[in-house]
Design an enzyme around this catalytic site. Structure first.
Site, mmCIF file in Angstrom:
data_model
loop_
_atom_site.group_PDB
_atom_site.id
_atom_site.type_symbol
_atom_site.label_atom_id
_atom_site.label_comp_id
_atom_site.label_asym_id
_atom_site.label_seq_id
_atom_site.Cartn_x
_atom_site.Cartn_y
_atom_site.Cartn_z
ATOM 1 N N ASP A 331 -42.295 -66.440 56.825
ATOM 2 C CA ASP A 331 -41.019 -66.152 57.481
ATOM 3 C C ASP A 331 -41.187 -66.437 58.965
ATOM 4 O O ASP A 331 -42.242 -66.892 59.415
ATOM 5 C CB ASP A 331 -40.578 -64.706 57.214
ATOM 6 C CG ASP A 331 -41.604 -63.686 57.692
ATOM 7 O OD1 ASP A 331 -42.570 -64.079 58.396
ATOM 8 O OD2 ASP A 331 -41.456 -62.494 57.367
ATOM 9 N N ASP A 333 -40.551 -64.725 62.853
ATOM 10 C CA ASP A 333 -40.293 -63.489 63.586
ATOM 11 C C ASP A 333 -39.947 -63.782 65.040
ATOM 12 O O ASP A 333 -40.602 -64.625 65.684
ATOM 13 C CB ASP A 333 -41.527 -62.581 63.554
ATOM 14 C CG ASP A 333 -41.946 -62.212 62.136
ATOM 15 O OD1 ASP A 333 -41.049 -62.013 61.301
ATOM 16 O OD2 ASP A 333 -43.161 -62.132 61.881
ATOM 17 N N ASP A 421 -36.926 -62.417 60.804
ATOM 18 C CA ASP A 421 -36.909 -61.036 61.284
ATOM 19 C C ASP A 421 -36.692 -61.027 62.786
ATOM 20 O O ASP A 421 -37.319 -61.814 63.517
ATOM 21 C CB ASP A 421 -38.232 -60.326 60.974
ATOM 22 C CG ASP A 421 -38.441 -60.085 59.483
ATOM 23 O OD1 ASP A 421 -37.441 -60.104 58.739
ATOM 24 O OD2 ASP A 421 -39.600 -59.896 59.065
#
Length: 497
Positions: A331, A333, A421
């Site tokens: 992912d 961040d 995120d």
């Protein structure tokens, strides 16, 4: 009595006959009859010579590769050292795997760690003689070691990660952390471990870790790890926890109900997935694929543009593995804040609205800030901090990525879903949040442990507290935090612990 290893040389005629059709002049193999038996040794000798290998009937200093089926390394080496060989340190002492690999390839294959028969108290082999050894003490703390994205001991650290994950699935935190610390130490080494003796002075390597390493050095694999990898429960939990929003406890609950596949879960009417899990299954194909650095940079451009629509003085920082120099991640961040204290309060909700207006928001879970300075310092390790944050799935178009989407799906779809995120700390907490969100997780654990054990300080993503002075220490940059701790500054790309 000493073993008779060096016998009289054969006649020149026999030597010429034995070496007819030789293809590999620099390799001289001796097959040890110990544990192998004479008939099998004759067969293997004939096989090797038919493929152009020189096979010496006797063990002498002319031999370069000794092949044995002896399973007890210590016993074998005791015998070898009694043979009176001057050239033993320069010989490859190999298991039968090297021989069978070479026969299959029709040539002498390169000697790998998995081929070596070695114990810690032996003379070094030729491979070990050229292996660098540590010249300084290795710290038990990752924050006192510089680790890059390279890993010279991947064969061991991969095994340790499997064992750590298995213990995590069993909710056994102690052994889980022990294997992760052991893996972290091995990742920091600029040299590859080829003999267990080289690990004697290394910290964080317990008896279990060393037993696994010894098995890998001797057989090329860990039977304990292979058993875990073939275990149905481990495989099922590994599969279930790969879904966004599914943790070990949920995975265990589904496993105990007899569910073994995604189709089992989705077909079970009594299971009610939350919004995060629904999105995890819906976009599983995309978000289970690796995210490239180019895709992360493209997402950074999108979020930077969106947040500057909201406020022109916004601060955006890429964190996580990509800040540590990794080429791929699971992912992406980001930290987003403003230089004006308090102005960050509604930044994430406004940013979410902006992304939704742009039509790229596929999922969002927002968590409001619960940060309260009066409740600090924290005395325990927490995986998540108390700043405002949101967990997103964003739509990323092929045209927005330099070089296009990584590993694009077949069928011509021009976009993919990516996990993102965002965390929004107050500006006076920015340095602590940046340090904490950069990782790696083990680096952060060791940094906090070092602060507590060596400096009598408490560190987390929010603050640094000096227990001796009974005061919080201010920091505007990561370097300030390292300086407070009396540590040499470690660049983000050297924190891959």
């Amino acid at each position: 009595t000493l073993p008779v290893c060096v016998q009289r040389s054969k006649s020149p005629e026999a030597s010429i006959s034995r070496h007819e059709g030789v293809k590999f002049e620099d390799v001289r193999v001796h097959l040890l009859e110990r544990k192998m038996g004479s008939s099998r040794r004759r067969f293997l000798t004939h096989l090797a010579r038919s493929k152009g290998f020189i096979v010496e009937d006797t063990l002498s200093d002319a031999v370069t590769h000794v092949v044995s089926e002896e399973s007890q390394a210590s016993s074998l080496w005791k015998w070898l050292k009694g043979c009176g060989l001057k050239n033993l340190p320069m010989m490859h002492i190999l298991n039968i795997i090297w021989f069978t690999d070479s026969m299959r390839e029709g040539r002498p294959v390169a000697v790998e760690t998995r081929h070596l028969i070695q114990v810690c108290d032996t003379l070094p082999t030729m491979a070990e003689a050229t292996t660098p050894t540590p010249v300084a003490t290795v710290s038990q703390y990752a924050c006192q070691r510089q680790t890059t994205t390279e890993n010279n001991n991947k064969i061991f650290t991969d095994a340790f990660e499997v064992l750590a994950e298995s213990y995590e699935f069993n909710e056994m935190e102690g052994p889980c952390l022990a294997f992760r610390r052991a893996a972290s130490v091995l990742k920091s080494l600029p040299w590859a471990v080829q003999c267990l003796g080289a690990t004697e002075d290394l910290p964080c390597l317990g008896e279990h870790s060393k037993a696994v390493m010894e098995e890998i050095l001797q057989y090329g694999r860990s039977f304990e790890v292979e058993k875990i990898l073939s275990d149905e429960r481990y495989q099922t939990l590994k599969l279930f926890t790969s879904v966004f929003g599914v943790g070990p406890k949920t995975g265990e609950k589904w496993y105990r109900r007899g569910l073994r596949s995604f189709s089992d879960i989705l077909a079970e009417p009594s299971i009610h997935l939350n919004r995060m899990q629904q999105s995890g299954f819906l976009h599983y194909g995309d978000i289970s694929r690796a995210v490239s650095k180019a895709e992360a940079q493209a997402l950074g451009n999108i979020i930077d543009e969106a947040v500057h629509v909201i406020t022109t003085d916004a601060i955006l920082a890429l964190t996580g593995g990509f800040r540590r120099g990794k080429e791929f991640g699971h992912d992406v961040d980001f930290i987003v804040t403003t230089p004006e204290l308090g102005k960050e309060g509604h930044l994430l909700t406004s940013l979410i609205d902006q992304l939704e207006q742009e039509g790229i928001l596929l999922f969002c879970e927002h968590q409001a800030s619960t940060f309260d300075m009066s409740k600090l310092p924290s005395h325990r390790f927490e995986a998540m901090d108390h700043f405002a944050k949101c967990f997103l799935i964003l739509r990323l178009e092929n045209s927005q990525v330099v070089g296009g989407l990584h590993d694009a799906e077949e069928g011509g779809r021009s976009w993919r879903a990516v996990r993102v995120d965002l965390v929004s700390p107050p500006i006076d907490r920015y340095a602590f949040a940046l340090l904490g969100w950069t990782g790696s997780r083990q680096f952060e654990r060791d940094l906090r442990r070092f602060a507590r054990m060596e400096r009598r300080m408490l560190l987390d993503n929010h603050a640094l507290f000096d227990k001796t002075k009974k005061e919080f220490l201010a920091a505007t940059t990561e370097k300030d935090i390292f300086a407070h701790l009396g540590l040499e500054y470690i660049e983000p790309w050297q924190r891959n612990a």
